[in-house]
Design a protein around this motif. Structure first.
Motif, mmCIF file in Angstrom:
data_model
loop_
_atom_site.group_PDB
_atom_site.id
_atom_site.type_symbol
_atom_site.label_atom_id
_atom_site.label_comp_id
_atom_site.label_asym_id
_atom_site.label_seq_id
_atom_site.Cartn_x
_atom_site.Cartn_y
_atom_site.Cartn_z
ATOM 1 N N LYS A 203 0.832 -1.216 0.000
ATOM 2 C CA LYS A 203 0.000 0.000 0.000
ATOM 3 C C LYS A 203 0.859 1.256 0.000
ATOM 4 N N THR A 204 1.801 1.335 0.931
ATOM 5 C CA THR A 204 2.600 2.557 1.035
ATOM 6 C C THR A 204 3.547 2.699 -0.158
ATOM 7 N N THR A 205 4.137 1.597 -0.575
ATOM 8 C CA THR A 205 5.009 1.614 -1.761
ATOM 9 C C THR A 205 4.222 2.141 -2.967
ATOM 10 N N CYS B 104 -2.467 7.794 6.521
ATOM 11 C CA CYS B 104 -3.488 7.461 7.512
ATOM 12 C C CYS B 104 -3.059 6.299 8.386
ATOM 13 N N ASP B 105 -1.763 6.026 8.406
ATOM 14 C CA ASP B 105 -1.250 4.904 9.190
ATOM 15 C C ASP B 105 -0.360 5.441 10.308
ATOM 16 N N SER B 106 -0.563 4.912 11.516
ATOM 17 C CA SER B 106 0.218 5.409 12.648
ATOM 18 C C SER B 106 1.699 5.035 12.535
ATOM 19 N N TYR C 297 -4.911 8.666 -0.373
ATOM 20 C CA TYR C 297 -4.852 8.271 1.038
ATOM 21 C C TYR C 297 -4.152 6.927 1.161
ATOM 22 N N ASP C 298 -3.043 6.927 1.876
ATOM 23 C CA ASP C 298 -2.362 5.661 2.175
ATOM 24 C C ASP C 298 -2.962 5.120 3.475
ATOM 25 N N CYS C 299 -3.725 4.061 3.375
ATOM 26 C CA CYS C 299 -4.513 3.592 4.517
ATOM 27 C C CYS C 299 -3.762 2.584 5.375
#
Ligand SMILES: Nc1ncnc2c1ncn2[C@@H]1O[C@H](COP(=O)(O)OP(=O)(O)O)[C@@H](O)[C@H]1O
Ligand SMILES: [Mg+2]
Length: 251
Positions: A16-18, A39-41, A124-126
């Protein structure tokens, strides 16, 4: 028209982030103005882009800000045409705060409204889980892009995620799963080819060209650079550029 895309699926470690970072960078290089919202801690977006030390505020500050000035100062310019709202530990607080608001599902949609014409994409990176922030994101976007690692558990996770999307469609009828991006594709592995074929059969309209397995993608992230900055000849660069063209063509 500004596009709003959630890069989401209920599973972690699938790219997802990549995908958020390299798709965002590819679109930015095409001259599109892109805002990446982490959107990820775990705060990976700013790490992958190598701008963590510049972060003063992020999404949580943005949402509770009272003035336009406060909101603007939460946004970090990471590259030309590429802005970031950082995630990080503040998100835990944010979720608690969201839970206490009335109409808590649509706070993000109401507050994250860029100036008309200012941006072409909000991506949005979830986070992998499913919580009040995930619901807020899916209420704030029109499109979902789900990376699917070509491994059995990811395919199973996809079914569960589709049910989530359906449940949010009651709140946001515009929402649709628009892209399925197979990741970590290795054409030498029979399993990889067979999962890709299954996916293509089940979702012919959504499945994009796969992102091949490419260690340069991990190396780039570790260096805080995009794949295009580290090795524009790498298969990962080629694949994410192709994905950006496909997404942008649908505008
Ligand atoms: N196409 C790929 N080929 C090889 N490694 C990849 C690829 N995509 C992602 N990775 C690596 O897999 C790990 C998980 O990716 P990441 O984007 O952080 O997933 P998520 O955000 O879904 O948790 C990272 O180490 C990343 O560098
Ligand atoms: Mg991630």
């Amino acid at each position: 028209m500004m596009r709003t895309i959630a890069v989401a699926i209920a599973k972690g470690g699938v790219g997802k982030t990549t995908t958020s970072v390299n798709l965002g960078a590819a679109l930015a290089a095409m001259g599109r103005r892109v805002l990446l919202v982490d959107c990820d801690s775990q705060d990976q977006v700013v790490r992958f882009l190598g701008v963590r030390s510049q972060v003063r505020a992020g999404l949580s500050h943005f949402l509770v800000a009272r003035t336009a000035e406060e909101r603007n100062s939460a946004v970090l310019e990471a590259r030309e045409n590429l802005w970031v709202l950082a995630g990080g530990v503040g998100l835990t607080e944010l979720k608690r705060w969201l839970g206490k608001q009335s109409k808590s599902d649509t706070i993000l949609k109401e507050r994250l409204v860029p100036r008309e014409g200012a941006l072409d994409y909000v991506i949005y990176d979830c986070a992998p889980g499913w919580d009040i922030l995930s619901v807020n994101i899916l209420c704030a976007v029109d499109e979902v892009l789900s990376p699917v690692a070509l491994q059995a558990p990811a395919l199973q996770g996809l079914q569960a995620f589709l049910t989530y999307i359906q449940s949010v469609q009651k709140l946001n009828p515009e929402l649709r799963l628009r892209y399925l991006v197979p990741t970590m594709f290795d054409k030498r592995l029979k399993q990889s080819r067979s999962y890709l074929a299954q996916l293509q059969k089940a979702f012919p309209a959504q499945v994009c060209e796969p992102i091949r397995s490419n260690v340069k993608l991990s190396e780039a992230a570790g260096l805080g650079r995009t794949i295009f900055e580290v090795d524009p000849e790498a298969s990962g660069a080629e694949d994410y550029e192709a994905l950006a063209w496909r997404v942008d063509q649908d505008a």
